[in-house]
Design a protein around this motif. Sequence first.
Motif, mmCIF file in Angstrom:
data_model
loop_
_atom_site.group_PDB
_atom_site.id
_atom_site.type_symbol
_atom_site.label_atom_id
_atom_site.label_comp_id
_atom_site.label_asym_id
_atom_site.label_seq_id
_atom_site.Cartn_x
_atom_site.Cartn_y
_atom_site.Cartn_z
ATOM 1 N N PHE A 26 -6.620 2.210 -5.436
ATOM 2 C CA PHE A 26 -7.300 2.090 -4.143
ATOM 3 C C PHE A 26 -6.838 3.088 -3.087
ATOM 4 N N THR A 27 -5.714 3.769 -3.325
ATOM 5 C CA THR A 27 -5.261 4.768 -2.350
ATOM 6 C C THR A 27 -4.582 5.924 -3.069
ATOM 7 N N LYS A 80 -14.887 -0.477 -2.393
ATOM 8 C CA LYS A 80 -15.430 0.880 -2.221
ATOM 9 C C LYS A 80 -15.365 1.648 -3.530
ATOM 10 N N LYS A 81 -14.229 1.508 -4.248
ATOM 11 C CA LYS A 81 -14.055 2.215 -5.525
ATOM 12 C C LYS A 81 -15.105 1.755 -6.539
ATOM 13 N N ASN A 105 -1.453 -3.719 -9.103
ATOM 14 C CA ASN A 105 -2.807 -3.883 -8.526
ATOM 15 C C ASN A 105 -3.763 -4.637 -9.458
ATOM 16 N N ASP A 135 -1.665 5.119 5.450
ATOM 17 C CA ASP A 135 -2.385 3.836 5.367
ATOM 18 C C ASP A 135 -1.488 2.691 5.843
ATOM 19 N N VAL A 174 0.868 -1.191 0.000
ATOM 20 C CA VAL A 174 0.000 0.000 0.000
ATOM 21 C C VAL A 174 0.903 1.239 0.000
ATOM 22 N N PHE A 211 -7.066 -4.936 3.251
ATOM 23 C CA PHE A 211 -7.206 -3.486 3.064
ATOM 24 C C PHE A 211 -7.444 -3.155 1.586
ATOM 25 N N ILE A 212 -6.643 -3.768 0.705
ATOM 26 C CA ILE A 212 -6.756 -3.494 -0.738
ATOM 27 C C ILE A 212 -8.123 -3.958 -1.256
ATOM 28 N N LYS A 241 -10.929 -4.282 0.423
ATOM 29 C CA LYS A 241 -11.975 -3.372 0.916
ATOM 30 C C LYS A 241 -12.003 -2.085 0.114
ATOM 31 N N ARG A 242 -10.795 -1.516 -0.112
ATOM 32 C CA ARG A 242 -10.713 -0.244 -0.843
ATOM 33 C C ARG A 242 -11.182 -0.412 -2.297
ATOM 34 N N ASN A 243 -10.805 -1.524 -2.913
ATOM 35 C CA ASN A 243 -11.220 -1.763 -4.303
ATOM 36 C C ASN A 243 -12.735 -1.902 -4.397
#
Lengths: 106, 192
Positions: B111-112, B89-90, B135, B42, B37, B82-83, B85-87
């Motif tokens: 993602f960040t 959300k995106k 990614n 983060d 990340v 974490f990745i 979850k973020r993906n």
Amino acid sequence: MDRDNNMQKQIDETLHVLENLETVHVSPFFKDKTMQVLFAEKTEAPMAWSWFTPKLQLATLVCIVVLNVLAFIKLEKASAYEVHVSEFAESYGLSVYNEDTSILNN
Amino acid sequence: MTENEFIAGLRNHHASAYGKLLDDFQQKVFATCISFVPNKEDAEDIAQEVFVEVFKSIEKFKGQSKLSTWVYRITTNKCLEFIRKRNTKKRFGFMQSILGNEIPLDKTSYFTEMNHPGVILENKEKSQTLFYAINQLPEAQKVVFTLHKVDGKSYQEISAITEKSIASVESLMFRAKKNLQKLLEYFYKNNN
């Protein structure tokens, strides 16, 4: 041809970019912050029932089940005894229960 | 303090044992986190989660692997979590923008926000492109490539962390490089 060579050069440069990554150091307060988080969580843990370990919980459950089974068997025996006594009383005309004297029929 | 005494200290939640654990591992865990990340804040949050997880799950550590391997396994899993979850959300944000809701769409769809202090300025754009391409790799390839090429771990260490044979690690690395080549070709074809 030149375009392809140029593109391959860009790709190679991109793939080798990681060789020039500098080491990033963690912030100097990281240890203190983390220790605070760890031991704040520890004090929040409920201690009142900590002695009631899973082994003890299982033993208690077994005790309760055994007691229930014993009580049930005893109850069965007691009701069988009552049936025998009332049968005996009826056969000798000693029964107290009478439909005429029943309170519910009044 | 021997290794066994140290692990016993961790199991009994002794502050001194956790102090030593942090002294020994904070930099290494953080380095792995920032490899997956590329954002300092983060990465520090994930590193902290790793130590909380060690604190909670130390009872499950049976000593079948080295403590360091077990810690790195937790670190890798936390980073992937974490990745993921973020993906998600995106993707959700993207769906909302299609449906006309007022959530601004991040054009990069990464993602960040890229904030890796170890990247020198002249390489910033290339690094962004590479992290974006990593990614896009399948998860197993992403893990092996990141641990080896970004974090600098050996195949033996990666084999122990991922619980795969060295041959599988080598094969995943080969496929990761091949896929990265394709992804970068596609990227530069469309951006030149």
